[in-house]
Design an enzyme around this catalytic site. Structure first.
Site, PDB file in Angstrom:
ATOM      1  N   LYS A 178       8.657 -17.456 -10.255  1.00  0.00           N
ATOM      2  CA  LYS A 178       8.006 -16.291 -10.861  1.00  0.00           C
ATOM      3  C   LYS A 178       6.874 -16.745 -11.806  1.00  0.00           C
ATOM      4  O   LYS A 178       7.096 -17.629 -12.639  1.00  0.00           O
ATOM      5  CB  LYS A 178       9.056 -15.493 -11.635  1.00  0.00           C
ATOM      6  CG  LYS A 178       8.509 -14.230 -12.225  1.00  0.00           C
ATOM      7  CD  LYS A 178       9.549 -13.487 -13.024  1.00  0.00           C
ATOM      8  CE  LYS A 178       8.874 -12.385 -13.803  1.00  0.00           C
ATOM      9  NZ  LYS A 178       9.728 -11.829 -14.832  1.00  0.00           N
TER      10      LYS A 178
ATOM     11  N   ASP B 158      -4.383  -6.302   4.891  1.00  0.00           N
ATOM     12  CA  ASP B 158      -5.470  -7.059   5.521  1.00  0.00           C
ATOM     13  C   ASP B 158      -5.528  -8.483   5.001  1.00  0.00           C
ATOM     14  O   ASP B 158      -6.001  -9.378   5.677  1.00  0.00           O
ATOM     15  CB  ASP B 158      -6.810  -6.356   5.273  1.00  0.00           C
ATOM     16  CG  ASP B 158      -6.880  -5.049   6.068  1.00  0.00           C
ATOM     17  OD1 ASP B 158      -6.445  -5.069   7.237  1.00  0.00           O
ATOM     18  OD2 ASP B 158      -7.339  -4.032   5.522  1.00  0.00           O
TER      19      ASP B 158
ATOM     20  N   LYS C  40     -11.505  -3.736  17.822  1.00  0.00           N
ATOM     21  CA  LYS C  40     -10.076  -4.085  17.973  1.00  0.00           C
ATOM     22  C   LYS C  40      -9.676  -4.202  19.441  1.00  0.00           C
ATOM     23  O   LYS C  40      -8.631  -4.738  19.755  1.00  0.00           O
ATOM     24  CB  LYS C  40      -9.212  -3.007  17.324  1.00  0.00           C
ATOM     25  CG  LYS C  40      -9.447  -2.849  15.839  1.00  0.00           C
ATOM     26  CD  LYS C  40      -8.316  -3.470  15.068  1.00  0.00           C
ATOM     27  CE  LYS C  40      -8.481  -3.221  13.583  1.00  0.00           C
ATOM     28  NZ  LYS C  40      -7.451  -3.879  12.815  1.00  0.00           N
TER      29      LYS C  40
ATOM     30  N   ASN D 273       0.847  -1.205   0.000  1.00  0.00           N
ATOM     31  CA  ASN D 273       0.000   0.000   0.000  1.00  0.00           C
ATOM     32  C   ASN D 273       0.875   1.246   0.000  1.00  0.00           C
ATOM     33  O   ASN D 273       2.102   1.155   0.004  1.00  0.00           O
ATOM     34  CB  ASN D 273      -0.957  -0.019   1.199  1.00  0.00           C
ATOM     35  CG  ASN D 273      -0.189  -0.141   2.494  1.00  0.00           C
ATOM     36  OD1 ASN D 273       0.564   0.759   2.852  1.00  0.00           O
ATOM     37  ND2 ASN D 273      -0.355  -1.251   3.192  1.00  0.00           N
TER      38      ASN D 273
ATOM     39  N   LYS E  16     -14.214   0.689  15.239  1.00  0.00           N
ATOM     40  CA  LYS E  16     -12.905   0.011  15.324  1.00  0.00           C
ATOM     41  C   LYS E  16     -12.370  -0.002  16.750  1.00  0.00           C
ATOM     42  O   LYS E  16     -11.733  -0.960  17.170  1.00  0.00           O
ATOM     43  CB  LYS E  16     -11.934   0.731  14.390  1.00  0.00           C
ATOM     44  CG  LYS E  16     -10.893  -0.186  13.838  1.00  0.00           C
ATOM     45  CD  LYS E  16     -10.255   0.356  12.587  1.00  0.00           C
ATOM     46  CE  LYS E  16     -11.060  -0.034  11.355  1.00  0.00           C
ATOM     47  NZ  LYS E  16     -10.474   0.434  10.117  1.00  0.00           N
TER      48      LYS E  16
ATOM     49  N   ILE F 254      -2.606  -7.735  13.990  1.00  0.00           N
ATOM     50  CA  ILE F 254      -1.586  -7.605  15.039  1.00  0.00           C
ATOM     51  C   ILE F 254      -2.146  -6.839  16.230  1.00  0.00           C
ATOM     52  O   ILE F 254      -2.056  -7.272  17.377  1.00  0.00           O
ATOM     53  CB  ILE F 254      -0.339  -6.903  14.459  1.00  0.00           C
ATOM     54  CG1 ILE F 254       0.162  -7.698  13.252  1.00  0.00           C
ATOM     55  CG2 ILE F 254       0.755  -6.785  15.510  1.00  0.00           C
ATOM     56  CD1 ILE F 254       1.115  -6.951  12.361  1.00  0.00           C
TER      57      ILE F 254
ATOM     58  N   PHE G  16      -4.492   3.131  14.630  1.00  0.00           N
ATOM     59  CA  PHE G  16      -4.751   4.163  13.628  1.00  0.00           C
ATOM     60  C   PHE G  16      -5.836   3.632  12.700  1.00  0.00           C
ATOM     61  O   PHE G  16      -5.895   2.432  12.425  1.00  0.00           O
ATOM     62  CB  PHE G  16      -3.478   4.470  12.822  1.00  0.00           C
ATOM     63  CG  PHE G  16      -2.677   5.589  13.436  1.00  0.00           C
ATOM     64  CD1 PHE G  16      -2.017   5.406  14.640  1.00  0.00           C
ATOM     65  CD2 PHE G  16      -2.602   6.832  12.804  1.00  0.00           C
ATOM     66  CE1 PHE G  16      -1.293   6.431  15.228  1.00  0.00           C
ATOM     67  CE2 PHE G  16      -1.881   7.872  13.382  1.00  0.00           C
ATOM     68  CZ  PHE G  16      -1.221   7.673  14.591  1.00  0.00           C
TER      69      PHE G  16
ATOM     70  N   PRO H  20      -2.674 -11.808   9.821  1.00  0.00           N
ATOM     71  CA  PRO H  20      -2.994 -11.672  11.247  1.00  0.00           C
ATOM     72  C   PRO H  20      -3.287 -10.231  11.602  1.00  0.00           C
ATOM     73  O   PRO H  20      -2.637  -9.321  11.090  1.00  0.00           O
ATOM     74  CB  PRO H  20      -1.715 -12.145  11.949  1.00  0.00           C
ATOM     75  CG  PRO H  20      -0.636 -11.998  10.929  1.00  0.00           C
ATOM     76  CD  PRO H  20      -1.275 -12.192   9.597  1.00  0.00           C
TER      77      PRO H  20
HETATM   78  O1  C5P Z   1      -8.429  -2.812  10.214  1.00  0.00           O
HETATM   79  P1  C5P Z   1      -7.628  -1.604   9.867  1.00  0.00           P
HETATM   80  O2  C5P Z   1      -6.500  -1.922   8.929  1.00  0.00           O
HETATM   81  O3  C5P Z   1      -8.382  -0.404   9.436  1.00  0.00           O
HETATM   82  O4  C5P Z   1      -7.037  -1.223  11.300  1.00  0.00           O
HETATM   83  C1  C5P Z   1      -6.137  -0.237  11.495  1.00  0.00           C
HETATM   84  C2  C5P Z   1      -5.376  -0.472  12.754  1.00  0.00           C
HETATM   85  O5  C5P Z   1      -5.100  -1.834  13.024  1.00  0.00           O
HETATM   86  C3  C5P Z   1      -4.012   0.176  12.659  1.00  0.00           C
HETATM   87  O6  C5P Z   1      -3.645   0.584  13.935  1.00  0.00           O
HETATM   88  C4  C5P Z   1      -3.133  -0.957  12.143  1.00  0.00           C
HETATM   89  O7  C5P Z   1      -1.781  -0.741  12.463  1.00  0.00           O
HETATM   90  C5  C5P Z   1      -3.731  -2.142  12.864  1.00  0.00           C
HETATM   91  N1  C5P Z   1      -3.669  -3.403  12.085  1.00  0.00           N
HETATM   92  C6  C5P Z   1      -2.881  -4.439  12.528  1.00  0.00           C
HETATM   93  N2  C5P Z   1      -2.865  -5.624  11.853  1.00  0.00           N
HETATM   94  C7  C5P Z   1      -3.626  -5.790  10.760  1.00  0.00           C
HETATM   95  C8  C5P Z   1      -4.435  -4.736  10.284  1.00  0.00           C
HETATM   96  C9  C5P Z   1      -4.432  -3.548  10.979  1.00  0.00           C
HETATM   97  O8  C5P Z   1      -2.164  -4.271  13.533  1.00  0.00           O
HETATM   98  N3  C5P Z   1      -3.602  -6.929  10.093  1.00  0.00           N
END
Ligand code: C5P
Length: 404
Positions: free
Chosen positions: A294, A284, A350, A216, A346, A314, A332, A312
């Site tokens: 390749k 994600d 989360k 990204n 969120k 995190i 974030f 995962p």
């Molecule tokens: O689900 P989303 O990507 O919008 O969530 C954003 C938050 O979750 C951010 O703080 C990002 O660093 C964390 N995150 C994570 N692991 C993931 C996806 C997002 O730690 N796989």
């Protein structure tokens, strides 16, 4: 002369001026120190005399300037050992690559390096050099050594260089050096002193095959600004970083990772965290079965279709820990629509304490500006447009307050 601040009043600094174009800024530095009632004795290297004259230094400091290790006059007035001891702090500005290399190696070949080897006082370096010299492996090695030796640093900053290049290597401005001197002369307890802070930053890259990946637009700038601000507030900072083109902020421990899986492993290895800020733009989804070789373009066949599995989460897995959950967890939320509503959802899904929500539909990725909303159980605070470094300072100040 009238003192404008009392933090260093009556204290003395031994300023070693190295040979670089930034040496001219030392005249303003001496003036500012003198305004604060701080006495400045000065050593100039031979190269420094090419950039500023000892006469202008004497005129501003009101003290003799020392230049020569073997000068009979200098030695009878004040020997180099005494010079290095009868001060509260030694400051090197500009600290050239050459001077830092001598310090790291413990060389004593002129008055400046001999004094630095002889001193038993705290030493503050304000490095200044060409961006390539700053990034050279030898310089990085020397800085790592000097930090291990307990040497303090201020700067360098990023910007235009006298040689026409752009990047890290500009000496910190005189007022930044004054602030660092004042805090070393009268150390205050910093808001995050003794706190362990974990920050994730940058994007992750998920392999499609050995040469292609999905990622990204995250530049890592906001996460790196957080790491820098946390270190400046006295925290012990570990930065787990995806692939970015940014320099590690001074005083920060950095762990490099590529994928979300690697980021999770790195994060879980960091114990006893007081504050964890998940700023990384983690993918994600990852490709279910990345190809071992390749993928070849075959004109006769259809393009390959990729199937994905979730990577995962995190933040969620750390927030859900029963043992060892950081005291405060900040996530974030980069959104392109319904920013606040999504951030509130969120916060719950989360399991974190704060969400910093920002609209990334335009002008955030890669820039130095950010417009964010601070979302917690207490409600939503919308902040004006700020630099990423200002956002970082505000977020950390709020977290430091909560940790008290
Ligand atoms: O689900 P989303 O990507 O919008 O969530 C954003 C938050 O979750 C951010 O703080 C990002 O660093 C964390 N995150 C994570 N692991 C993931 C996806 C997002 O730690 N796989």
């Amino acid at each position: 002369m009238r003192a404008t601040s009392s933090q260093g009043i009556g204290k003395s600094v031994l300023l070693i001026i190295g040979g670089g174009i930034a040496a001219y800024k030392c005249l303003e530095l001496i003036r500012q120190l003198s305004k604060r009632g701080i006495t400045t004795r000065v050593i100039m290297t031979k190269a420094a005399e090419q950039f500023v004259t000892p006469l202008s230094v004497v005129s501003l400091s009101g003290e003799n300037v020392f230049t020569d290790l073997f000068s009979l006059t200098d030695e009878t007035q004040m020997g180099h050992i005494e010079l290095s001891r009868s001060t509260d702090l030694v400051v090197v500005a500009p600290a050239t690559a050459d001077l830092m290399a001598k310090m790291a190696a413990g060389l004593a070949v002129d008055l400046a390096s001999t004094t630095l080897l002889a001193t038993d006082k705290a030493v503050l370096l304000a490095p200044a050099m060409n961006v390539r010299m700053w990034h050279h492996l030898a310089t990085a090695r020397n800085i790592t050594q000097l930090k291990k030796d307990g040497i303090h640093f201020v700067g360098p900053n990023e910007g235009d260089m006298a040689c026409g290049e752009f990047g890290l290597g500009r000496m910190a401005e005189p007022m930044e050096i004054v602030a660092a001197i004042e805090s070393l002369l009268s150390p205050r307890i910093q808001p995050l002193t003794g706190r362990r802070v974990l920050i994730t930053a940058g994007p992750t890259q998920e392999a499609i095959d050995p040469v292609r990946y999905i990622s990204n637009r995250s530049s890592g700038k906001q996460g790196y600004a957080l790491a820098e601000a946390a270190a400046n507030m006295g925290a012990d900072v570990t930065l787990v970083s995806g692939p970015v083109a940014l320099a590690t902020p001074l005083g920060v421990r950095r762990v490099d990772v590529t994928t979300a899986d690697e980021m999770l492993v790195a994060v879980k290895q960091i114990p006893n965290t007081d504050l964890a800020i998940f700023c990384a733009a983690v993918a994600d989804w990852k490709v279910a079965n990345p190809a071992r070789q390749k993928l070849k373009k075959n004109d006769a066949s259809e393009p390959p279709s990729l199937s994905f599995v979730p990577s995962p989460d995190i933040l969620k897995s750390v927030a859900g820990l029963h043992e060892g959950r950081p005291k405060i967890i900040v996530g974030f939320a980069a959104e392109t629509e319904n920013v606040i509503a999504n951030a509130k959802a969120k916060l719950k899904s989360k399991g974190c304490d704060i969400i910093i929500a920002n609209d990334v539909s335009e002008g955030v990725f890669g820039t130095n500006k950010n417009v964010v909303h601070f979302v917690s159980a207490k409600g939503v605070e919308s902040w004006p447009e700020l630099s990423k470094s200002e956002v970082a300072q505000r977020v950390l100040a709020a977290c430091a307050g909560l940790l008290k």
